[in-house]
Motif scaffolding. Structure first.
Motif, PDB file in Angstrom:
ATOM      1  N   LEU A   1     -13.877 -13.355  17.149  1.00  0.00           N
ATOM      2  CA  LEU A   1     -12.340 -12.944  16.145  1.00  0.00           C
ATOM      3  C   LEU A   1     -11.616 -11.630  16.099  1.00  0.00           C
ATOM      4  N   ALA A   2     -12.545 -10.848  15.951  1.00  0.00           N
ATOM      5  CA  ALA A   2     -11.640  -9.460  16.267  1.00  0.00           C
ATOM      6  C   ALA A   2     -10.837  -9.412  17.765  1.00  0.00           C
ATOM      7  N   ARG A   3     -10.886 -10.837  18.448  1.00  0.00           N
ATOM      8  CA  ARG A   3     -10.596 -10.109  20.424  1.00  0.00           C
ATOM      9  C   ARG A   3      -8.566 -11.557  20.141  1.00  0.00           C
TER      10      ARG A   3
ATOM     11  N   ASN B   1      -5.272 -11.791   7.216  1.00  0.00           N
ATOM     12  CA  ASN B   1      -6.335 -10.379   6.418  1.00  0.00           C
ATOM     13  C   ASN B   1      -7.603 -10.862   7.606  1.00  0.00           C
ATOM     14  N   LEU B   2      -8.174 -12.088   7.319  1.00  0.00           N
ATOM     15  CA  LEU B   2     -10.103 -12.588   8.436  1.00  0.00           C
ATOM     16  C   LEU B   2      -9.040 -11.532   9.532  1.00  0.00           C
ATOM     17  N   ILE B   3      -8.279 -11.808  10.458  1.00  0.00           N
ATOM     18  CA  ILE B   3      -8.064 -10.863  11.664  1.00  0.00           C
ATOM     19  C   ILE B   3      -8.174  -9.643  11.791  1.00  0.00           C
ATOM     20  N   ALA B   4      -8.207  -8.848  10.716  1.00  0.00           N
ATOM     21  CA  ALA B   4      -7.962  -7.678  10.285  1.00  0.00           C
ATOM     22  C   ALA B   4      -8.850  -6.490  10.080  1.00  0.00           C
ATOM     23  N   CYS B   5      -9.375  -7.700   9.281  1.00  0.00           N
ATOM     24  CA  CYS B   5     -11.099  -7.482   8.649  1.00  0.00           C
ATOM     25  C   CYS B   5     -11.610  -7.435  10.068  1.00  0.00           C
TER      26      CYS B   5
ATOM     27  N   GLY C   1     -23.206  -3.588   4.067  1.00  0.00           N
ATOM     28  CA  GLY C   1     -24.815  -4.693   3.012  1.00  0.00           C
ATOM     29  C   GLY C   1     -24.358  -4.277   1.553  1.00  0.00           C
ATOM     30  N   THR C   2     -23.316  -4.385   0.662  1.00  0.00           N
ATOM     31  CA  THR C   2     -23.152  -3.735  -0.373  1.00  0.00           C
ATOM     32  C   THR C   2     -22.096  -4.091  -0.673  1.00  0.00           C
ATOM     33  N   GLU C   3     -21.685  -4.376  -2.519  1.00  0.00           N
ATOM     34  CA  GLU C   3     -20.420  -4.358  -2.333  1.00  0.00           C
ATOM     35  C   GLU C   3     -19.023  -3.711  -2.369  1.00  0.00           C
ATOM     36  N   GLU C   4     -20.002  -2.573  -2.530  1.00  0.00           N
ATOM     37  CA  GLU C   4     -18.724  -1.200  -2.891  1.00  0.00           C
ATOM     38  C   GLU C   4     -18.421  -0.901  -1.216  1.00  0.00           C
ATOM     39  N   GLY C   5     -19.030  -1.179   0.014  1.00  0.00           N
ATOM     40  CA  GLY C   5     -19.022  -1.133   1.169  1.00  0.00           C
ATOM     41  C   GLY C   5     -17.839  -2.537   1.799  1.00  0.00           C
ATOM     42  N   LEU C   6     -17.879  -3.316   1.608  1.00  0.00           N
ATOM     43  CA  LEU C   6     -17.715  -4.914   1.305  1.00  0.00           C
ATOM     44  C   LEU C   6     -16.095  -4.736   1.334  1.00  0.00           C
ATOM     45  N   ARG C   7     -15.542  -3.908  -0.144  1.00  0.00           N
ATOM     46  CA  ARG C   7     -14.535  -4.028  -1.055  1.00  0.00           C
ATOM     47  C   ARG C   7     -13.444  -3.379   0.182  1.00  0.00           C
ATOM     48  N   ARG C   8     -13.931  -2.115   0.447  1.00  0.00           N
ATOM     49  CA  ARG C   8     -13.222  -1.641   1.147  1.00  0.00           C
ATOM     50  C   ARG C   8     -12.915  -2.136   2.480  1.00  0.00           C
ATOM     51  N   LEU C   9     -13.043  -3.654   3.032  1.00  0.00           N
ATOM     52  CA  LEU C   9     -12.994  -4.360   3.778  1.00  0.00           C
ATOM     53  C   LEU C   9     -10.932  -4.958   3.618  1.00  0.00           C
ATOM     54  N   PRO C  10     -10.845  -5.563   4.915  1.00  0.00           N
ATOM     55  CA  PRO C  10      -9.328  -6.065   4.068  1.00  0.00           C
ATOM     56  C   PRO C  10      -9.603  -7.325   3.685  1.00  0.00           C
TER      57      PRO C  10
END
Length: 346
Positions: free
Chosen positions: A72-74, A95-99, A112-121
């Motif tokens: 998907l990133a490609r 946002n999907l492709i940016a993430c 694998g954590t909420e905190e880490g996931l929140r940093r994604l676009p």
């Protein structure tokens, strides 16, 4: 915060879920190894403001074309936006492709954590909690519209939405188990979808009926209390169908704003009164059709006049698409409606 209910809410709900869980292509069966994070993330983004019935076939198309986050990133932005056509809320696609690119750049693994996931676009509080619980088994408080309704009724929370959301989150926290948090979140979603529906809830089939304070009140539909919706503002516009040698002019909408980055038919301004032929894309002998197209966005209602013209000269303002194959252009729903209406009028 409402007092915790005395019965085993989580246990009763999980027993029900083990027997009645929906079979969805992004899920693992109850009690099975956790679902693949990519599929959970993709489904959660698609399901924002969109029904399961609409998402299911589109999800399967996406994973067939882009089976993992690296593929998907490609993808090109144009290919992704065209594939997203019809799902609406097109900022999600951007946002999907940016993430996907952010995850791929960081080794191809989702945090694998909420905190880490929140940093994604494009990953907000709800989406981060859902992915953390469903894909990683982390205890997280997952509250979507279905869960909010179930919990508001379970605890008979009297405040109207959206003011009730802090109390609903606190109540959901009080019944969320440490084990099988993902199954619990999905069980809540399924209960709200199938049993605890907005109207005519099937309370006699509900595994939580004996503990439900709204059911005990005799008027479960009273919860959650919703304020009356304000009328949507009305706007008007014109869509232009410029045809030349069997091809129709399409443009790419600006990357920012409504339907950003999408391929579309040219349109004039969307304003408070019909704009006629203002901002026509090129000189042509325009004919206004009798039919109009109506489309309702989140914040306004749009009525579009349809202008058809034969272009005498080539234009570099966009791309010329085969008119007979306009369905393959990946137009957003509002423009696909207009194209269909124009083709019917030919």
């Amino acid at each position: 915060m409402p007092a915790k209910l005395p019965s085993d809410i989580a246990g009763s709900l999980l027993d029900w879920y083990d027997r009645h869980a929906r079979d969805l292509p992004w899920r693992s069966p109850p009690g099975a190894p956790r679902a693949e994070p990519y599929r959970v993330w993709l489904s959660e983004i698609m399901l924002q403001q969109t029904t399961v019935a609409t998402v299911r076939p589109r999800f399967e198309e996406f994973v067939a074309r882009w089976p993992d986050v690296e593929s998907l990133a490609r993808a090109s932005d144009a290919d992704l936006m065209a594939a997203w056509a019809g799902l609406g809320y097109y900022a999600r696609a951007r946002n999907l492709i940016a993430c996907a690119r952010a995850v791929t750049a960081d080794g191809g693994r989702f945090p694998g954590t909420e905190e880490g996931l929140r940093r994604l676009p494009g990953v907000g509080a709800y989406t981060a909690a859902a992915i953390a619980a469903i894909a990683f088994g982390e205890r997280a408080v997952v509250v979507d519209a279905n869960v909010a309704r179930v919990v508001a009724r379970l605890f008979a929370i009297p405040e109207p939405l959206p003011a009730a959301m802090p109390a609903i989150r606190a109540a959901t926290e009080s019944v969320t188990p440490d084990a099988r948090a993902g199954d619990f979140a999905q069980a809540m979603m399924d209960l709200g979808s199938a049993i605890c529906t907005p109207r005519n809830p099937s309370c006699l089939l509900c595994p939580l009926a004996t503990a439900c304070r709204a059911f005990a009140s005799g008027d479960p539909e009273r919860f959650p209390d919703k304020k009356a919706k304000a009328a949507k503002p009305q706007r008007y516009g014109t869509i232009f169908w410029a045809e030349r040698e069997g091809r129709v002019l399409l443009v790419r909408r600006p990357p920012k704003g409504l339907l950003g980055g999408m391929r579309a038919l040219p349109t004039g301004p969307w304003v408070a009164a019909p704009p006629g032929l203002d901002e026509q894309p090129l000189a042509a002998d325009w004919t206004m059709l009798d039919e109009t197209v109506v489309h309702v966005f989140t914040h306004f209602r749009l009525e579009l006049a349809l202008a058809v013209g034969r272009a005498e000269a080539h234009s570099n303002a966009g791309e010329w698409w085969p008119a007979a194959d306009i369905e393959s252009a990946g137009l957003p729903t509002v423009f696909a409606k207009a194209a269909a209406a124009i083709r019917r009028a030919e």
